[in-house]
Design a protein around this motif. Structure first.
Motif, PDB file in Angstrom:
ATOM      1  N   ASP A  43      -0.377  -4.621 -40.464  1.00 20.57           N
ATOM      2  CA  ASP A  43       1.079  -4.765 -40.525  1.00 20.57           C
ATOM      3  C   ASP A  43       1.706  -3.395 -40.269  1.00 20.57           C
ATOM      4  OD1 ASP A  43       3.624  -5.699 -40.948  1.00 20.57           O
ATOM      5  OD2 ASP A  43       3.455  -5.734 -43.133  1.00 20.57           O
ATOM      6  N   PRO A  44       1.557  -2.868 -39.029  1.00 19.43           N
ATOM      7  CA  PRO A  44       1.960  -1.488 -38.765  1.00 19.43           C
ATOM      8  C   PRO A  44       3.466  -1.236 -38.796  1.00 19.43           C
ATOM      9  CG  PRO A  44       1.265  -2.533 -36.739  1.00 19.43           C
ATOM     10  CD  PRO A  44       0.975  -3.500 -37.854  1.00 19.43           C
ATOM     11  N   ILE A  45       4.271  -2.276 -38.611  1.00 22.85           N
ATOM     12  CA  ILE A  45       5.721  -2.049 -38.595  1.00 22.85           C
ATOM     13  C   ILE A  45       6.439  -2.761 -39.731  1.00 22.85           C
ATOM     14  CG2 ILE A  45       5.864  -1.452 -36.150  1.00 22.85           C
ATOM     15  CD1 ILE A  45       6.758  -4.321 -35.579  1.00 22.85           C
ATOM     16  N   GLY A  46       5.676  -3.273 -40.696  1.00 23.18           N
ATOM     17  CA  GLY A  46       6.259  -3.827 -41.912  1.00 23.18           C
ATOM     18  C   GLY A  46       6.906  -5.188 -41.778  1.00 23.18           C
ATOM     19  N   ILE A  47       6.465  -6.014 -40.838  1.00 19.95           N
ATOM     20  CA  ILE A  47       7.035  -7.359 -40.707  1.00 19.95           C
ATOM     21  C   ILE A  47       6.061  -8.445 -41.163  1.00 19.95           C
ATOM     22  CG2 ILE A  47       8.624  -6.710 -38.861  1.00 19.95           C
ATOM     23  CD1 ILE A  47       6.661  -7.993 -36.868  1.00 19.95           C
ATOM     24  N   GLY A  48       4.888  -8.057 -41.600  1.00 23.25           N
ATOM     25  CA  GLY A  48       3.872  -9.004 -42.047  1.00 23.25           C
ATOM     26  C   GLY A  48       2.763  -9.140 -41.023  1.00 23.25           C
ATOM     27  N   PRO A  49       1.570  -9.538 -41.484  1.00 21.96           N
ATOM     28  CA  PRO A  49       0.430  -9.629 -40.571  1.00 21.96           C
ATOM     29  C   PRO A  49       0.564 -10.731 -39.511  1.00 21.96           C
ATOM     30  CG  PRO A  49      -0.255 -10.071 -42.843  1.00 21.96           C
ATOM     31  CD  PRO A  49       1.185  -9.729 -42.876  1.00 21.96           C
ATOM     32  N   VAL A  50       1.112 -11.888 -39.875  1.00 20.69           N
ATOM     33  CA  VAL A  50       1.220 -12.979 -38.898  1.00 20.69           C
ATOM     34  C   VAL A  50       2.228 -12.638 -37.793  1.00 20.69           C
ATOM     35  CG1 VAL A  50       1.767 -15.427 -38.554  1.00 20.69           C
ATOM     36  CG2 VAL A  50       0.422 -14.720 -40.541  1.00 20.69           C
ATOM     37  N   PRO A  51       3.452 -12.183 -38.117  1.00 23.80           N
ATOM     38  CA  PRO A  51       4.356 -11.781 -37.036  1.00 23.80           C
ATOM     39  C   PRO A  51       3.810 -10.618 -36.207  1.00 23.80           C
ATOM     40  CG  PRO A  51       5.583 -12.068 -39.072  1.00 23.80           C
ATOM     41  CD  PRO A  51       4.131 -12.160 -39.414  1.00 23.80           C
ATOM     42  N   SER A  52       3.112  -9.693 -36.848  1.00 21.74           N
ATOM     43  CA  SER A  52       2.521  -8.567 -36.107  1.00 21.74           C
ATOM     44  C   SER A  52       1.481  -9.070 -35.118  1.00 21.74           C
ATOM     45  CB  SER A  52       1.883  -7.568 -37.068  1.00 21.74           C
ATOM     46  OG  SER A  52       2.853  -6.946 -37.856  1.00 21.74           O
ATOM     47  N   LEU A  53       0.624  -9.998 -35.554  1.00 25.95           N
ATOM     48  CA  LEU A  53      -0.381 -10.573 -34.671  1.00 25.95           C
ATOM     49  C   LEU A  53       0.287 -11.357 -33.547  1.00 25.95           C
ATOM     50  CD1 LEU A  53      -3.304 -11.193 -33.900  1.00 25.95           C
ATOM     51  CD2 LEU A  53      -3.265 -13.071 -35.563  1.00 25.95           C
ATOM     52  N   PHE A  54       1.327 -12.110 -33.867  1.00 27.62           N
ATOM     53  CA  PHE A  54       2.052 -12.885 -32.860  1.00 27.62           C
ATOM     54  C   PHE A  54       2.626 -11.965 -31.767  1.00 27.62           C
ATOM     55  CE2 PHE A  54       5.887 -15.080 -31.303  1.00 27.62           C
ATOM     56  CZ  PHE A  54       5.303 -16.249 -30.829  1.00 27.62           C
ATOM     57  N   LEU A  55       3.256 -10.865 -32.171  1.00 35.22           N
ATOM     58  CA  LEU A  55       3.806  -9.917 -31.198  1.00 35.22           C
ATOM     59  C   LEU A  55       2.700  -9.275 -30.367  1.00 35.22           C
ATOM     60  CD1 LEU A  55       6.644  -8.197 -33.254  1.00 35.22           C
ATOM     61  CD2 LEU A  55       6.893  -9.800 -31.341  1.00 35.22           C
ATOM     62  N   ALA A  56       1.573  -8.955 -31.018  1.00 35.58           N
ATOM     63  CA  ALA A  56       0.441  -8.371 -30.288  1.00 35.58           C
ATOM     64  C   ALA A  56      -0.104  -9.365 -29.264  1.00 35.58           C
ATOM     65  CB  ALA A  56      -0.650  -7.946 -31.262  1.00 35.58           C
ATOM     66  N   VAL A  57      -0.154 -10.645 -29.622  1.00 30.78           N
ATOM     67  CA  VAL A  57      -0.633 -11.669 -28.687  1.00 30.78           C
ATOM     68  C   VAL A  57       0.308 -11.784 -27.488  1.00 30.78           C
ATOM     69  CG1 VAL A  57      -0.967 -14.164 -28.399  1.00 30.78           C
ATOM     70  CG2 VAL A  57      -1.985 -12.988 -30.358  1.00 30.78           C
ATOM     71  N   ILE A  58       1.601 -11.778 -27.741  1.00 30.48           N
ATOM     72  CA  ILE A  58       2.554 -11.842 -26.623  1.00 30.48           C
ATOM     73  C   ILE A  58       2.386 -10.612 -25.729  1.00 30.48           C
ATOM     74  CG2 ILE A  58       4.993 -11.781 -25.983  1.00 30.48           C
ATOM     75  CD1 ILE A  58       5.548 -13.435 -28.504  1.00 30.48           C
ATOM     76  N   GLY A  59       2.274  -9.435 -26.351  1.00 28.91           N
ATOM     77  CA  GLY A  59       2.174  -8.194 -25.587  1.00 28.91           C
ATOM     78  C   GLY A  59       0.848  -7.994 -24.892  1.00 28.91           C
ATOM     79  N   GLU A  60      -0.235  -8.567 -25.436  1.00 23.13           N
ATOM     80  CA  GLU A  60      -1.556  -8.314 -24.870  1.00 23.13           C
ATOM     81  C   GLU A  60      -2.184  -9.531 -24.192  1.00 23.13           C
ATOM     82  OE1 GLU A  60      -4.107  -6.580 -27.831  1.00 23.13           O
ATOM     83  OE2 GLU A  60      -2.740  -4.926 -28.211  1.00 23.13           O
ATOM     84  N   ALA A  61      -1.554 -10.704 -24.285  1.00 24.83           N
ATOM     85  CA  ALA A  61      -2.108 -11.898 -23.634  1.00 24.83           C
ATOM     86  C   ALA A  61      -1.097 -12.546 -22.682  1.00 24.83           C
ATOM     87  CB  ALA A  61      -2.590 -12.913 -24.672  1.00 24.83           C
ATOM     88  N   LEU A  62       0.094 -12.859 -23.174  1.00 23.87           N
ATOM     89  CA  LEU A  62       1.080 -13.524 -22.320  1.00 23.87           C
ATOM     90  C   LEU A  62       1.663 -12.573 -21.267  1.00 23.87           C
ATOM     91  CD1 LEU A  62       2.828 -15.954 -21.575  1.00 23.87           C
ATOM     92  CD2 LEU A  62       4.446 -15.206 -23.324  1.00 23.87           C
ATOM     93  N   CYS A  63       2.138 -11.432 -21.701  1.00 22.79           N
ATOM     94  CA  CYS A  63       2.745 -10.475 -20.760  1.00 22.79           C
ATOM     95  C   CYS A  63       1.780 -10.012 -19.672  1.00 22.79           C
ATOM     96  CB  CYS A  63       3.339  -9.283 -21.514  1.00 22.79           C
ATOM     97  SG  CYS A  63       4.815  -9.721 -22.471  1.00 22.79           S
ATOM     98  N   PRO A  64       0.512  -9.732 -19.985  1.00 26.29           N
ATOM     99  CA  PRO A  64      -0.401  -9.347 -18.904  1.00 26.29           C
ATOM    100  C   PRO A  64      -0.588 -10.424 -17.837  1.00 26.29           C
ATOM    101  CG  PRO A  64      -1.278  -8.607 -20.972  1.00 26.29           C
ATOM    102  CD  PRO A  64      -0.092  -9.468 -21.299  1.00 26.29           C
ATOM    103  N   ILE A  65      -0.551 -11.693 -18.245  1.00 24.44           N
ATOM    104  CA  ILE A  65      -0.653 -12.762 -17.241  1.00 24.44           C
ATOM    105  C   ILE A  65       0.546 -12.697 -16.298  1.00 24.44           C
ATOM    106  CG2 ILE A  65      -0.575 -15.271 -16.919  1.00 24.44           C
ATOM    107  CD1 ILE A  65      -2.200 -15.456 -19.583  1.00 24.44           C
ATOM    108  N   LEU A  66       1.727 -12.511 -16.870  1.00 27.70           N
ATOM    109  CA  LEU A  66       2.937 -12.406 -16.049  1.00 27.70           C
ATOM    110  C   LEU A  66       2.923 -11.145 -15.190  1.00 27.70           C
ATOM    111  CD1 LEU A  66       5.528 -13.654 -18.679  1.00 27.70           C
ATOM    112  CD2 LEU A  66       4.545 -14.942 -16.773  1.00 27.70           C
ATOM    113  N   LEU A  67       2.338 -10.062 -15.715  1.00 24.32           N
ATOM    114  CA  LEU A  67       2.215  -8.832 -14.922  1.00 24.32           C
ATOM    115  C   LEU A  67       1.279  -9.032 -13.737  1.00 24.32           C
ATOM    116  CD1 LEU A  67       2.018  -6.067 -17.672  1.00 24.32           C
ATOM    117  CD2 LEU A  67       3.830  -6.378 -15.987  1.00 24.32           C
ATOM    118  N   ILE A  68       0.181  -9.734 -13.948  1.00 21.34           N
ATOM    119  CA  ILE A  68      -0.752 -10.005 -12.851  1.00 21.34           C
ATOM    120  C   ILE A  68      -0.043 -10.774 -11.740  1.00 21.34           C
ATOM    121  CG2 ILE A  68      -2.802 -11.353 -12.216  1.00 21.34           C
ATOM    122  CD1 ILE A  68      -3.954 -10.496 -15.009  1.00 21.34           C
ATOM    123  N   LEU A  69       0.777 -11.742 -12.131  1.00 26.08           N
ATOM    124  CA  LEU A  69       1.527 -12.522 -11.152  1.00 26.08           C
ATOM    125  C   LEU A  69       2.683 -11.731 -10.541  1.00 26.08           C
ATOM    126  CD1 LEU A  69       1.701 -15.890 -13.108  1.00 26.08           C
ATOM    127  CD2 LEU A  69       0.214 -15.334 -11.170  1.00 26.08           C
TER     128      LEU A  69
END
Length: 126
Positions: A43-69
């Motif tokens: 929880d590096p930014i103090g929003i809780g582990p689940v929201p932190s993981l959710f943001l990391a997933v968007i930034g490291e899984a969803l966004c890279p797919i869109l970047l590839i395209l």
């Protein structure tokens, strides 16, 4: 003509290669997010582990797919860049350089993508 082709190939390589490598970090996080049981994540930014993981997933899984395209490339590169900023300056702040080096390399590539754009070989240019 040849210089334009090489510049656009370089932009495509700059966009696709780091995004593909970032997926290798995002897909396991996505699997952890959709898996059953207790979610253990920092929880590096103090929003809780689940929201932190959710943001990391968007930034490291969803966004890279869109970047590839090459879709909405400059905007899409912002969230993974922010994730890498957190990784470098919060998660690995006390670690030696060789531990935070990978996140720094991703960050530099993402900033270059934000500044340079996707190039000709992308959905953005179609």
């Amino acid at each position: 003509m040849r210089k334009d082709f090489l510049n656009n190939m370089g932009l495509a390589l700059l966009r696709i290669a780091p995004a593909a490598m970032l997926l290798t970090h995002g897909i396991p996080k996505f699997q952890r997010l959709i898996g059953e049981g207790e979610i253990e994540f920092g929880d590096p930014i103090g929003i809780g582990p689940v929201p932190s993981l959710f943001l990391a997933v968007i930034g490291e899984a969803l966004c890279p797919i869109l970047l590839i395209l090459g879709f909405k490339t400059r905007w899409v590169a912002i969230l993974p860049a922010m994730v890498m900023l957190v990784a470098v300056f919060r998660v690995h702040a006390a670690d030696p350089f060789n531990v935070k080096e990978k996140a720094l390399l991703f960050l530099v590539c993402l900033i270059a993508i934000i500044l340079l754009g996707p190039g000709k070989y992308s959905i953005d240019r179609k």
